[in-house]
Enzyme design. Structure first.
Site, PDB file in Angstrom:
ATOM      1  N   ILE A  36      -1.488  -6.288  -0.745  1.00 18.69           N
ATOM      2  CA  ILE A  36      -1.971  -6.762   0.562  1.00 18.69           C
ATOM      3  C   ILE A  36      -2.252  -5.487   1.351  1.00 18.69           C
ATOM      4  O   ILE A  36      -1.435  -4.562   1.374  1.00 18.69           O
ATOM      5  CB  ILE A  36      -0.949  -7.687   1.262  1.00 18.69           C
ATOM      6  CG1 ILE A  36      -1.414  -8.063   2.687  1.00 18.69           C
ATOM      7  CG2 ILE A  36       0.446  -7.097   1.326  1.00 18.69           C
ATOM      8  CD1 ILE A  36      -0.544  -9.146   3.360  1.00 18.69           C
ATOM      9  N   SER A  37      -3.424  -5.433   1.976  1.00 22.68           N
ATOM     10  CA  SER A  37      -3.852  -4.200   2.638  1.00 22.68           C
ATOM     11  C   SER A  37      -2.969  -3.849   3.834  1.00 22.68           C
ATOM     12  O   SER A  37      -2.337  -4.712   4.442  1.00 22.68           O
ATOM     13  CB  SER A  37      -5.294  -4.340   3.114  1.00 22.68           C
ATOM     14  OG  SER A  37      -6.130  -4.685   2.040  1.00 22.68           O
ATOM     15  N   GLN A  38      -3.014  -2.570   4.165  1.00 19.33           N
ATOM     16  CA  GLN A  38      -2.325  -2.058   5.351  1.00 19.33           C
ATOM     17  C   GLN A  38      -2.961  -2.693   6.605  1.00 19.33           C
ATOM     18  O   GLN A  38      -4.192  -2.740   6.706  1.00 19.33           O
ATOM     19  CB  GLN A  38      -2.538  -0.543   5.359  1.00 19.33           C
ATOM     20  CG  GLN A  38      -1.934   0.180   6.519  1.00 19.33           C
ATOM     21  CD  GLN A  38      -2.412   1.635   6.575  1.00 19.33           C
ATOM     22  OE1 GLN A  38      -3.113   2.115   5.682  1.00 19.33           O
ATOM     23  NE2 GLN A  38      -2.027   2.321   7.612  1.00 19.33           N
TER      24      GLN A  38
END
Ligand code: SAH
Length: 229
Positions: free
Chosen positions: A75-77
């Site tokens: 899951i992206s930053q």
């Protein structure tokens, strides 16, 4: 029989108080790191990131870093989600294509900004889990599909905006073709494992404009639907 766990039912109730405080802290951090678009910040404020991650990482849900999800993906930053959303300059008349649904977090943020979001993921498990989460949040302007995002979504093309959340070595022509005139695509480009940069592509009457922006690190854009579920 109703198998729903009442503690897990976030459909109607507000986000628990502890998360509210953490979300506000995250918003302040994003602002201090240069995110200025109030629509993007408001959209992030509305999405409970803890619902998109493995419960084992719940204590890190609002920390500003990427986290592992199923199928060896991430899951992206939050900063990168905010930054890419800002670059995309989405409004509520826009039809958006997202490649790389992953957890569905970026999808949820976009759903608060766009008219409609189409999101493609190559792992069926991720796509289905994301769909369930997005439905539980009652985000009804999203359509998900398991497939190869490199092919785009021809039946729904062209798109006002396209966002790719996996790193491509080259920008796929198919996606450029599915961009509307004056449309914008935001995509990380570079070797996987190496340095990648966010490229913003704007489609003009005669040609495409390319801007090389922030350095980032994404999992690779892999051709084909995943064999593993
Ligand atoms: N925005 C997501 C990021 C997920 S990581 C989130 O915040 O959760 C990138 C995702 O892109 C992975 O789930 C990976 O499986 C997916 N992906 C990689 N190549 C793809 C392709 N060709 N088509 C569709 N999805 C792809």
């Amino acid at each position: 029989m109703n198998t729903k766990d009442p503690d897990n039912d976030h459909e109607d109730g507000p986000i628990p108080e502890i998360s509210r405080v953490k979300i506000i802290e995250l918003i302040m951090l994003l602002r201090s790191n240069g995110i200025r678009d109030t629509r993007v910040l408001a959209a992030i404020e509305r999405v409970p990131r803890q619902l998109f991650i493995n419960p084992a990482f719940a204590h890190q849900a609002y920390a500003d870093h990427a986290l592992p999800i199923e199928c060896g993906q991430t899951i992206s930053q939050p900063y990168v989600v905010a930054y890419m959303s800002e670059l995309l300059n989405v409004n509520d008349r826009h039809k958006v294509l997202e490649i790389g649904t992953g957890s569905g977090y970026q999808t949820a943020v976009l759903s608060h900004l766009a008219r409609r979001v189409y999101s493609i993921e190559r792992y069926r498990t991720l796509s289905k889990d994301a769909e369930t989460r997005l439905q539980s949040l009652r985000l009804s302007n999203i359509t998900t599909m398991t497939g190869d995002g490199i092919e785009g979504w021809p039946a729904q093309a062209p798109f006002d905006r396209i966002i790719v959340t996996a790193a491509a070595e080259h920008i796929p022509d198919t996606l450029m073709d599915q961009l509307k005139l004056e449309g914008i695509m935001v995509i990380p480009v570079g070797k996987s494992g190496g340095t990648q940069h966010i490229i913003r592509v704007t489609r003009g009457k005669e040609d495409f404009k390319f801007e090389k922006l922030h350095e980032v690190r994404f999992v690779p854009l892999v051709p084909g639907k995943a064999q593993q579920l």
